[in-house]
Design an enzyme around this catalytic site. Structure first.
Site, PDB file in Angstrom:
ATOM      1  N   LYS A 263       0.862  -1.177   0.000  1.00 48.89           N
ATOM      2  CA  LYS A 263       0.000   0.000   0.000  1.00 48.89           C
ATOM      3  C   LYS A 263       0.900   1.229   0.000  1.00 48.89           C
ATOM      4  O   LYS A 263       2.116   1.123   0.183  1.00 48.89           O
ATOM      5  CB  LYS A 263      -0.951   0.027   1.203  1.00 48.89           C
ATOM      6  CG  LYS A 263      -0.295  -0.263   2.538  1.00 48.89           C
ATOM      7  CD  LYS A 263      -1.326  -0.407   3.646  1.00 48.89           C
ATOM      8  CE  LYS A 263      -2.066  -1.717   3.558  1.00 48.89           C
ATOM      9  NZ  LYS A 263      -3.447  -1.579   3.117  1.00 48.89           N
ATOM     10  N   ARG A 264       0.315   2.377  -0.226  1.00 48.34           N
ATOM     11  CA  ARG A 264       1.092   3.611  -0.184  1.00 48.34           C
ATOM     12  C   ARG A 264       1.782   3.734   1.177  1.00 48.34           C
ATOM     13  O   ARG A 264       1.215   3.376   2.208  1.00 48.34           O
ATOM     14  CB  ARG A 264       0.147   4.793  -0.434  1.00 48.34           C
ATOM     15  CG  ARG A 264       0.798   6.148  -0.534  1.00 48.34           C
ATOM     16  CD  ARG A 264      -0.180   7.138  -1.137  1.00 48.34           C
ATOM     17  NE  ARG A 264      -1.511   7.034  -0.541  1.00 48.34           N
ATOM     18  CZ  ARG A 264      -1.907   7.748   0.507  1.00 48.34           C
ATOM     19  NH1 ARG A 264      -1.083   8.601   1.091  1.00 48.34           N
ATOM     20  NH2 ARG A 264      -3.130   7.617   0.987  1.00 48.34           N
TER      21      ARG A 264
END
Length: 861
Positions: A597-598
């Protein structure tokens, strides 16, 4: 020798003088009456046969690319293949457009600054059901489809979940045959390509167009002019209603203009003959080249206008830590919505359409705050260009927009300094001020004497600087405001926009996100897809709720064996990919534990890292026998925003820990840490199906929804997570026995914050946590240099805004339950099957049905 069916007229001469006509980009169709029946016939589709595909391919290679097969490079071969597949979509695309023109109905205009599309070829082959035909046709020509598919460069036109969600949504709308135009920006350079140097993130330009863009259709003749800067002026004119009445009007006189050139992308529905349109705008100068300046010898100045204009669509999310960067972001946002609204009103609607009924033909969905400047732009168009009075224009505007909020973090709700808006968009600032003035009168009537409420709800904030609150503007103007998961929508009402929710409770609703099963199961996981089809039959890709039919098979031994074999095949595929792509060698056995994920502090990659360090410390200190540990491969994937210093320090620390652990013989075969660079949709398609454990460990109350959590569950990974975002709904659906819940819930987080959270006290009170942090702080993972880890360590001990240390022990305890469950492979496989069977709710098709019923078209069935 064959003769054309149409006899040639010997009296006609194509050498006769040309007939000059005024150039008119709005004129469409033939200028003479067609006599050839082909002119009015439906667009012919290429033959759907192996031989027909091969002929179409060679024609494109020879006459499109201009090369013979014997001399064609792999890029030539790929481009010809992409355009050949495109031919099969185009007839449906043109027919869909014709049908919609002849029977106009209400459309969805999806306004999004991001579209993380992923590779197009596989999706197009799936949508057209051409995969087997293309494969055989290419083999007959001595070519390999898999090799050519691998040549495609993914367009990185998004940053993460928001952009991937937009791509899923337009996919679903086409599959459901809902009229939709997606509007966005054709960034010349997408989200940066991530590399690592010495463990640190380095951003490299993503030159996704450098070898050609075969999936796009440029239309420079349909360019839209967009203004910036300048001033406004008032004038008096006849009202135009036959009364002779004079009215005062305003107009904007921009200081400079740019052109927005549309590039069209086809968005095919799944095997239904429907193809919608994604329209991305590219910025060009109105006068790209000044010959007089060039001839004077100042070559750089001669193209300065072109360079300045093209900066607007040059790169996704320019670094905005500088005033210039912030200005460029606002330019981008206004540029694409101005192009989009003008395009719809002037080119999509019939010429004589009554704009007072605009809401009957379009609902613009604002995907987060990035496109909210479209609201004053719509007012400007209706008043200044189409002659409406203020009240008329506001009544129309309020029916044409809906707003999706994607965050719970106050800092993520965009605000733009009044000075900047006034300098770039002076007319829009006037409109915003008047909207706010009239809105605050309404607030005062509803809540007399409550001036603090008035200040909180005002579209214009006064502190710390005078600025426009875009979320407030969207809420005031939008017909609906929605969150993206049940918990998020509730917190949106209660904590993010509580005053607005109290004033307009019916304006707020929820639409839980979803993902397209076409890309994220059918394409990404062919082995599991085939098992599902063999078990429950065809057609589940568009009716994902049918996955519930798999539930009884969790008790079927043969099905469990096939399911486990599919997972092993996906793990093998991942190992082979990372070995070639990144030079990363993964072990063949053990759990694949994934966190992709970011990189953001609230997502808490540091909590995962502390778990890994703690396991490692326990083994090398002799507290835990190596042979008693379930072997795990930990896989990270994350990009940090270029200006996000702490996130980049966390990336460096993860890479440092990985390098140390992977080189330590004491944990070899038990702990492996992999951090492949440049995580994107292409890598996700291989990584997600291989995962055993999905890490969704954000601090409760901070993640809006998440969609990675849905993709993992649908592909048979079990989730360890907090009650945050859509995790709440995943856990309810798959059951507590098939989900590993840990950590505080949102009320407990709020209570601890109110009480006063002291992370250093947690550190001192927990010996296991203390040993892990001390090992990091000692420089063990950074070559003995304590300072290299100090930024992350000090933040955890003395700040820890997202309470990583507070949830550490709960996380460690539940990871022990994960180990226990994984040792019982039959139990684990049952739970994985139930995750798949019970996750059909998370299809983006269901999300679109919810949007249609709750927001866009309430009467839609």
């Amino acid at each position: 020798m064959t003769q054309d069916a149409t006899a040639l007229d010997p009296s006609s001469s194509w050498l006769a003088d040309e007939r000059p006509l005024p150039y008119d980009t709005t004129t469409t169709g033939p200028s003479l009456e067609p006599s050839n029946p082909l002119a009015t016939a439906p667009v012919a589709r290429p033959p759907r046969t192996v031989d027909g595909f091969a002929r179409e391919y060679l024609r494109e290679l020879n006459f499109g690319e201009g090369v013979a097969l014997s001399r064609a490079s792999q890029n030539d071969q790929y481009l010809a293949l992409a355009r050949t597949i495109r031919h099969y979509l185009m007839a449906d695309w043109l027919e869909t457009a014709r049908r919609r023109r002849e029977n106009p109905t209400k459309m969805v205009g999806y306004l999004s600054a991001e579209y993380l599309l992923g590779r197009q070829m596989g999706n197009a082959l799936l949508a057209t059901d051409l995969g087997a035909i293309a494969d055989q046709a290419l083999k007959s020509l001595g070519l390999d489809l898999r090799t050519l598919r691998a040549q495609e460069v993914e367009p990185g036109l998004g940053n993460g979940g928001l952009g991937r969600l937009a791509a899923c949504f337009v996919d679903s709308l086409a599959t459901m045959d809902v009229p939709c135009i997606g509007y966005g920006i054709r960034y010349e350079y997408g989200i940066f390509r991530q590399t690592f140097e010495g463990g640190r993130q380095v951003e490299v330009p993503d030159s996704w167009l450098s070898l050609g863009g075969p999936w796009e259709f440029p239309h420079p003749d349909r360019a839209v002019t967009v203004g910036f800067g300048g001033s406004t002026e008032t004038y008096v004119e006849d009202a135009g209603d036959g009364s002779g009445r004079q009215v005062q009007r305003s107009r904007w006189v921009p200081a400079w203009n740019v052109l927005g050139v549309p590039y069209h992308y086809m968005v095919p529905g799944y095997q239904n003959g429907v193809v919608n349109t994604l329209r991305l705008w590219s910025a060009r100068a109105t006068q790209a080249f000044d010959l007089q300046i060039f001839n004077s010898g100042d070559y750089a100045a001669a193209v300065r206008a072109q360079t300045f204009a093209e900066n607007i669509s040059k790169v996704l999310y320019p670094e905005d830590s500088t005033p210039q960067g912030r200005e460029l972001r606002l330019q981008q946002q206004y540029f694409f919505v101005a192009c989009s609204l003008k395009d719809f009103i002037d080119r999509t609607l019939e010429k004589d359409f009554d704009l007072h009924r605009l809401h009957e033909r379009i609902i613009f969905q604002l995907n987060d705050t990035h496109p909210v400047i479209a609201i004053p732009e719509m007012m400007r168009l209706l008043m200044d260009e189409h002659g409406m009075e203020w009240d008329e224009a506001w009544a129309v505007t309020q029916k044409c927009f809906a707003y999706t909020c994607h965050t719970l973090l106050p800092e993520a709700l965009e605000v733009w300094p009044v000075e900047l808006v006034g300098r770039l968009l002076p007319r829009h600032l006037e409109i915003i001020y008047r909207i706010n003035e009239e809105f605050l009168e309404t607030v005062r009537e509803a809540f007399p004497g409550d001036e603090l409420r008035v200040r909180r709800m005002s579209i214009i904030q006064d502190h710390p600087e005078r600025a426009v609150r875009m979320a407030n503007l969207a809420t005031v103007a939008g017909v609906k405001v929605n969150g993206v998961a049940e918990l998020h929508s509730q917190l949106l009402r209660d904590k993010v926009l509580p005053d607005f929710s109290e004033m307009w409770p019916d304006k707020f609703t929820n639409v839980t996100n979803g993902v397209t099963p076409r890309r994220f199961i059918r394409l990404a996981n062919p082995t599991l897809s085939q098992l599902i089809t063999d078990t429950i039959g065809v057609g589940w890709e568009t009716k994902l709720e049918r996955l519930e039919s798999l539930e009884p098979y969790a008790e079927d031994e043969e099905f469990r064996e096939r399911f486990a074999a599919a997972k092993q095949a996906n793990k093998k595929r991942l190992r082979e990919l990372l070995a070639v792509r990144d030079g990363i060698e993964l072990p063949e056995h053990g759990m694949v534990d994934v966190m992709v994920k970011r990189l953001h502090e609230y997502k808490r990659q540091t909590l995962k890292l502390l778990h890994i360090v703690s396991l490692y410390e326990q083994i090398i200190s002799g507290q835990v026998d190596k042979d008693s540990v379930v072997p795990r491969t930990f896989v990270f994937g994350a990009k940090a925003a270029p200006g996000y210093h702490m996130a980049k320090e966390i990336i460096y620390l993860i890479n440092s820990v990985a390098a140390t652990i992977n080189a330590d013989e004491r944990v070899k075969g038990v702990l492996t840490v992999a951090f492949p660079a440049n995580y994107n949709v292409t890598l996700a398609n291989k990584l997600i199906p291989a995962a055993d454990l999905s890490e969704q460990i954000s601090l409760a109350g901070k993640e809006a929804s998440g969609t990675g959590n849905m993709k993992f569950a649908l592909n048979g990974a079990l989730t360890i997570g907090t009650d945050d975002g859509a995790n709440v709904e995943i856990r309810k659906l798959v059951g507590d026995d098939n989900f590993f819940l840990f950590g505080m819930d949102e009320p407990q987080v709020a209570a601890l914050q109110a009480k006063g959270y002291v992370p250093s006290a947690v550190y001192e009170a927990n010996p296991q946590l203390k040993r892990a942090i001390d090992l990091v702080a000692s420089g063990h993972f950074t070559g003995g240099d304590r300072g290299l880890a100090a930024t992350v360590v000090d933040d955890l001990l003395y700040n820890d805004r997202f309470m990583t240390l507070a949830d550490f022990q709960s996380y460690i305890d539940v990871q022990g339950e994960v180990d226990k469950a994984y040792r019982d492979q039959e139990r684990w496989t049952r739970s994985a099957i139930l995750n798949v069977a019970r996750s059909g709710f998370f299809s983006s098709d269901r999300s679109m049905k919810d949007y249609l019923r709750r927001i866009w078209m309430p009467t839609h069935d």
